[in-house]
Motif scaffolding. Structure first.
Motif, short mmCIF file in Angstrom:
data_model
loop_
_atom_site.label_atom_id
_atom_site.label_comp_id
_atom_site.label_asym_id
_atom_site.label_seq_id
_atom_site.Cartn_x
_atom_site.Cartn_y
_atom_site.Cartn_z
N GLU A 1 65.84 15.97 2.24
CA GLU A 1 65.01 15.77 3.44
C GLU A 1 64.70 17.11 4.11
OE1 GLU A 1 66.83 13.02 6.10
OE2 GLU A 1 66.27 11.26 4.91
N GLU A 2 65.72 17.96 4.20
CA GLU A 2 65.54 19.26 4.84
C GLU A 2 64.55 20.13 4.07
OE1 GLU A 2 68.27 22.94 6.51
OE2 GLU A 2 69.24 21.03 6.04
N LEU A 3 64.67 20.13 2.74
CA LEU A 3 63.77 20.94 1.92
C LEU A 3 62.35 20.38 1.94
CD1 LEU A 3 66.22 21.72 -1.00
CD2 LEU A 3 65.13 23.42 0.46
N ILE A 4 62.22 19.05 1.91
CA ILE A 4 60.89 18.43 1.99
C ILE A 4 60.23 18.77 3.33
CG2 ILE A 4 59.68 16.21 2.22
CD1 ILE A 4 61.60 15.13 0.02
N GLY A 5 61.04 18.76 4.42
CA GLY A 5 60.53 19.13 5.74
C GLY A 5 59.99 20.55 5.75
N ARG A 6 60.71 21.44 5.06
CA ARG A 6 60.28 22.85 5.01
C ARG A 6 58.99 22.99 4.19
NH1 ARG A 6 61.62 27.35 7.07
NH2 ARG A 6 61.77 29.30 5.92
N ILE A 7 58.93 22.26 3.08
CA ILE A 7 57.72 22.28 2.24
C ILE A 7 56.52 21.78 3.05
CG2 ILE A 7 56.61 21.13 0.26
CD1 ILE A 7 59.49 21.16 -1.07
N LYS A 8 56.72 20.69 3.81
CA LYS A 8 55.64 20.13 4.64
C LYS A 8 55.17 21.14 5.68
CE LYS A 8 56.27 15.20 4.56
NZ LYS A 8 56.89 14.11 4.38
N SER A 9 56.12 21.78 6.36
CA SER A 9 55.76 22.70 7.44
C SER A 9 54.99 23.91 6.93
CB SER A 9 57.00 23.15 8.21
OG SER A 9 57.81 23.98 7.41
N LEU A 10 55.27 24.32 5.70
CA LEU A 10 54.59 25.49 5.13
C LEU A 10 53.29 25.12 4.42
CD1 LEU A 10 57.77 27.25 3.77
CD2 LEU A 10 56.28 28.16 5.54
N GLY A 11 53.15 23.83 4.09
CA GLY A 11 51.93 23.37 3.40
C GLY A 11 51.76 23.97 2.02
N VAL A 12 52.87 24.27 1.36
CA VAL A 12 52.82 24.90 0.04
C VAL A 12 52.75 23.82 -1.04
CG1 VAL A 12 55.35 25.02 -0.16
CG2 VAL A 12 53.97 26.67 -1.39
#
Length: 298
Positions: free
Chosen positions: A104-115
């Motif tokens: 969940e934490e890594l998916i959240g980071r991926i979402k926030s960066l839009g990568v």
């Protein structure tokens, strides 16, 4: 063939999901150490793969875990930083139909960066094909991944497809590393990590996690090309030192022999390896020692 596209791709996930096994499978040789113990990888390791007109630079990272020491803090920071400024992220998960806290934490980071992101479901050799559908549906509901790829890094199934999919995210541009380079790690760092891998493989419980390896000497003999390595293994307690050395030095000899064989394969040369064991109490909470052992911020 001339390289026309190149880019950086981060490989992230919780400990022990197979990040380093996949990295080695992609490169086609061992550059990242692999054991069945969590938190084997401590540093960010770059792996370079040239395929057709593409150069992929993969960043293998430590597993995202709850830090308990300053070394743990450093490892978590490496993971979080590695998701930024990359062309794509591969999130590796096990074939379990549940999104855990680290994911969940890594998916959240991926979402926030839009990568761009690819979900890699590893260890498919351990489950029935029907079970994979539930895993894919669970993660598809959590995030709109650009692709979901079931693979077995251990036996190579699906590894080529990973490169096929990731090629579309590489920007046009010249190669970032020379053609014959497979990792940005200095040879002595790879050799120290191989010794640490054998500590993890041969020793039980917490002892190997409290070890670090420092190469005191790393030199090639002019007369015969043999590489001489003097390595010091650090541990946190006197009792651990006794276990690492073993009865009559048997355990240390076993660790050294296994390490020497792997180092010879990596270096393509004969190796003369000498090892010593020293105690450095609580080194994992000493920033100076952590940096001395090669764990440094870029």
């Amino acid at each position: 063939m001339e390289i026309k596209k190149s880019g950086m791709i981060s490989i992230v996930g919780r400990p022990n999901v197979g990040k380093s096994t996949l990295t080695n499978a992609l490169v086609g040789e061992k550059i990242a150490i692999v054991t069945n113990k969590p938190q084997t990888t401590r540093n960010r390791i770059c792996a370079v793969v040239n395929r057709n007109d593409c150069q992929f630079v993969f960043m293998d990272t430590p597993g995202l875990h709850k830090a308990r020491t300053k070394l743990g803090d450093y490892m978590v920071k490496v993971v979080k930083d590695s998701v930024a400024d990359v062309d794509a992220v591969c999130l590796i998960v096990e074939p379990i139909p549940h999104v855990g806290g680290p994911e969940e934490e890594l998916i959240g980071r991926i979402k926030s960066l839009g990568v761009p992101s690819v979900l890699i479901i590893n260890k498919i050799d351990t489950v029935e094909k029907e079970e994979l559908l539930a895993v894919m549906q669970t993660y598809a509901a959590a995030h709109e991944f650009n692709a979901i790829l079931p693979i077995s890094a251990k036996n190579g199934e699906g590894v080529e497809e990973v490169l096929d999919v990731l090629a579309q995210f590489l920007p046009e541009g010249p190669q970032l590393f020379p053609e014959d380079m497979v990792t940005d790690q200095p040879e002595r760092q790879v050799c120290a990590e191989i010794i640490r891998e054998k500590l993890l493989l041969c020793l039980d419980k917490e002892i190997p996690h409290g070890t670090a390896v420092e190469l005191i000497r790393f030199a090639e003999r002019e007369r015969d090309g043999v590489i001489e390595i003097d390595a010091t293994i650090y541990c946190e307690k006197d009792s651990h030192k006794g276990i690492i050395i073993g009865k009559g030095g048997a355990m240390l000899k076993k660790i050294s022999t296994l390490a020497r064989q792997d180092i010879e394969r990596f270096m393509g040369a004969k190796v003369y390896l000498q090892t010593w064991v020293k105690v450095k109490e609580d080194w994992r909470d000493n920033l100076n020692l952590i940096h001395n052992f090669g764990y440094k911020d870029e």
